[in-house]
Design a protein around this motif. Structure first.
Motif, mmCIF file in Angstrom:
data_model
loop_
_atom_site.group_PDB
_atom_site.id
_atom_site.type_symbol
_atom_site.label_atom_id
_atom_site.label_comp_id
_atom_site.label_asym_id
_atom_site.label_seq_id
_atom_site.Cartn_x
_atom_site.Cartn_y
_atom_site.Cartn_z
ATOM 1 N N UNK A 387 0.813 -1.221 0.000
ATOM 2 C CA UNK A 387 0.000 0.000 0.000
ATOM 3 C C UNK A 387 0.847 1.273 0.000
ATOM 4 N N UNK A 388 2.150 1.127 0.219
ATOM 5 C CA UNK A 388 3.009 2.306 0.255
ATOM 6 C C UNK A 388 3.256 2.879 -1.128
ATOM 7 N N UNK A 389 3.024 2.054 -2.147
ATOM 8 C CA UNK A 389 3.363 2.452 -3.513
ATOM 9 C C UNK A 389 2.119 2.680 -4.341
ATOM 10 N N UNK A 390 1.920 3.917 -4.730
ATOM 11 C CA UNK A 390 0.868 4.276 -5.668
ATOM 12 C C UNK A 390 1.526 4.725 -6.960
ATOM 13 N N UNK A 391 0.922 4.445 -8.052
ATOM 14 C CA UNK A 391 1.532 4.753 -9.342
ATOM 15 C C UNK A 391 1.965 6.211 -9.428
ATOM 16 N N UNK A 392 3.256 6.397 -9.644
ATOM 17 C CA UNK A 392 3.787 7.736 -9.842
ATOM 18 C C UNK A 392 4.029 8.531 -8.579
ATOM 19 N N UNK A 393 3.649 8.015 -7.400
ATOM 20 C CA UNK A 393 3.788 8.753 -6.144
ATOM 21 C C UNK A 393 5.123 8.391 -5.489
ATOM 22 N N UNK A 394 5.994 9.369 -5.221
ATOM 23 C CA UNK A 394 7.267 9.054 -4.578
ATOM 24 C C UNK A 394 7.065 8.529 -3.156
ATOM 25 N N UNK A 395 7.867 7.552 -2.789
ATOM 26 C CA UNK A 395 7.920 7.030 -1.429
ATOM 27 C C UNK A 395 9.301 7.340 -0.872
ATOM 28 N N UNK A 421 10.229 -1.502 -9.124
ATOM 29 C CA UNK A 421 10.275 -0.129 -8.640
ATOM 30 C C UNK A 421 11.217 0.724 -9.478
ATOM 31 N N UNK A 422 10.912 1.986 -9.524
ATOM 32 C CA UNK A 422 11.829 2.961 -10.087
ATOM 33 C C UNK A 422 12.583 3.577 -8.910
ATOM 34 N N UNK A 423 13.863 3.294 -8.843
ATOM 35 C CA UNK A 423 14.671 3.805 -7.728
ATOM 36 C C UNK A 423 15.182 5.195 -8.096
ATOM 37 N N UNK A 424 14.560 6.205 -7.514
ATOM 38 C CA UNK A 424 14.921 7.579 -7.819
ATOM 39 C C UNK A 424 16.167 8.010 -7.060
ATOM 40 N N UNK A 425 16.316 7.509 -5.852
ATOM 41 C CA UNK A 425 17.481 7.839 -5.034
ATOM 42 C C UNK A 425 17.855 6.584 -4.246
ATOM 43 N N UNK A 426 18.907 5.872 -4.646
ATOM 44 C CA UNK A 426 19.299 4.672 -3.898
ATOM 45 C C UNK A 426 19.736 5.055 -2.493
ATOM 46 N N UNK A 458 14.601 7.013 -2.026
ATOM 47 C CA UNK A 458 13.371 7.486 -2.677
ATOM 48 C C UNK A 458 13.066 6.565 -3.850
ATOM 49 N N UNK A 459 11.854 6.029 -3.865
ATOM 50 C CA UNK A 459 11.415 5.140 -4.947
ATOM 51 C C UNK A 459 10.000 5.512 -5.366
#
Length: 465
Positions: A387-395, A421-426, A458-459
């Motif tokens: 539930x932490x991941x919504x399409x396009x929403x940064x976590x 996942x798209x890893x925006x900031x490892x 950030x993913x």
């Protein structure tokens, strides 16, 4: 060593009790009542601290303070004495130097000893009593506990060694942080809560956040003279307040640079933030910090809506907060700030409720996603992870240590294996971490000191094409 599985619950990073008051803190080289230390004597002779002759676990500057504390100490002391008589030892740590324990075994020894004593008490052990087991006055290398033979570091007064050969070279890395922790603990023990006023400066134009929390605070919010007037301890506590909102802003700023679909921070007119696993002493300990560091630093931002959820969030009514938490700047500029509390609530239950509003960002601070024993000893993250991941929403995730951050990411990846996942900031060091040191028992071999929000990840779930 069967009790070691619960070590991940032992991050002693708070000095406040449930009522928000400064709790008693154990400092192994000081009088427990007045916090007088040996090196503070104004005369040529040192202050003579007297260890309790019964348990040998705690010290006082004299008989008067020992008597003053006896009512609180006696039941603990008697249980320890029973253990000593049964095992025929002069102190709980007297034979440890002969065991040649590995770092992991030394942790297990202290923890299991603490558990044994607590089981014999007729009440829960106080945090400062637990600290007597976790951070005793023993040699850092051989664990020898003979106080007459122990030396202390003259810099931090928090590190002990029995001989020159047992002085750790790595201690230099942590000495200043240990001294800062000691100073904070002593000041708060003597004076109570340290005043720490939030800055209320309104920035009239947007500039990128610099890669340093203190640089941002000193140069843009309080000024060099203001920081000097605050003093080191107050400024340190301000970094802890500021770390939570500014970590979110830093994460959003950097994520927007790395991928499409995330609005630039300076262009945002509204923000909906979901804070998962929130607790009153941390994310909610001064709600005005969210107003000050979001609405006052982002000129274009007109609306801020923050929802706090978590099973450990207690003592607040459910729903939106009635009090107006805006500063005068925000009132005059018609900016809106709403806090929505969902106490005693798991995030996976909240997302299915009528109160759910789609977020612009989801945040879990110091979350420990990887741990299997969370709330009430259960795997409380298992249902929440999807539930932490919504399409396009940064976590945005933060962690205490370099070891934890990649473990949190791996568990998140395992839980979303069907949707990579798209890893925006490892996982990396967070320039907006708190500067307030906390003792670290869980991974002390990695670092004896940790900081809140020290690492950031950030993913987001990839957007459908």
């Amino acid at each position: 060593m069967t009790e070691l599985c619960t070590l991940d619950l032992l991050y002693f990073d708070g000095v406040e009790n449930e009522e928000g008051q400064i709790r008693p803190i154990f400092i192994p080289n000081s009088c427990h009542v007045c916090k007088a230390m040996r090196h503070e004597s104004e005369s040529s002779s040192e202050i003579k601290l007297l260890s309790c002759s019964g348990c040998r676990m705690i010290a006082y500057c004299g008989l008067a303070h020992q008597k003053e504390h006896w009512a609180q100490h006696k039941d603990f002391c008697k249980v320890v004495q029973q253990v000593l008589r049964k095992e025929g030892r002069p102190s709980l740590f007297s034979d440890v130097s002969k065991l040649n324990l590995s770092p992991e075994s030394w942790k297990a020894f202290r923890y299991n000893l603490m558990v044994r004593v607590e089981k014999s008490l007729t009440r829960p052990m106080q945090p400062y009593e637990q600290e007597m087991f976790l951070y005793p006055r023993v040699c850092d290398q051989c664990r020898m506990d003979d106080g007459t033979k122990l030396n202390e570091c003259s810099g931090c007064h928090s590190f002990f060694y029995c001989c020159d050969q047992h002085q750790s070279k790595s201690h230099e890395e942590w000495c200043k942080d240990l001294k800062l922790l000691l100073d904070l603990n002593i000041e708060q023990s003597k004076k109570g809560r340290i005043d720490c006023m939030l800055p209320h400066k309104l920035l009239d134009s947007f500039e990128e956040f610099p890669p340093s929390l203190k640089e941002f605070l000193v140069l843009r919010m309080v000024g060099a003279m203001g920081a000097f007037a605050m003093g080191r301890n107050s400024l340190t506590l301000l970094t802890e307040f500021a770390s939570y909102p500014l970590t979110v802003l830093w994460g959003l700023q950097e994520a927007a640079k790395l991928t499409d679909g995330i609005p630039l921070l300076g262009d945002r007119k509204s923000l909906v933030v979901h804070i998962v696993g929130a607790e009153l002493p941390f994310e909610c300990n001064n709600l005005a910090k969210w107003d000050v560091f979001f609405l006052n630093t982002l000129p274009a931002l007109k609306s801020l809506y923050i929802t706090f959820t978590g099973p450990e969030l207690t003592g607040v009514p459910s729903g939106t907060w009635d009090d107006d938490l805006r500063c005068p700047h925000c009132e005059r500029n018609n900016k809106h700030f709403i806090c929505d509390f969902q106490p005693n609530t798991f995030y996976h239950d909240f997302v299915k409720s009528k109160n759910y509003i789609r977020p612009d960002v989801v945040v879990a601070f110091n979350c420990g996603l990887y741990r299997q024993t969370g709330f009430q000893g259960s795997d409380s993250w298992a249902k929440t992870l999807p539930c932490l991941l919504k399409e396009g929403v940064p976590l945005i995730l933060t962690a205490y240590t370099a070891a934890e951050a990649p473990l949190d990411l791996k568990r998140l990846q395992d839980a979303s294996s069907r949707e990579p996942l798209e890893i925006l900031m490892p996982p990396q060091k967070n320039p907006y971490r708190s500067s307030r040191p906390c003792r670290n028992f869980v991974s002390e071999e990695e670092s004896p000191i940790i900081f809140k929000n020290q690492y950031i990840t950030v993913v987001r779930k990839k957007c459908a094409k």
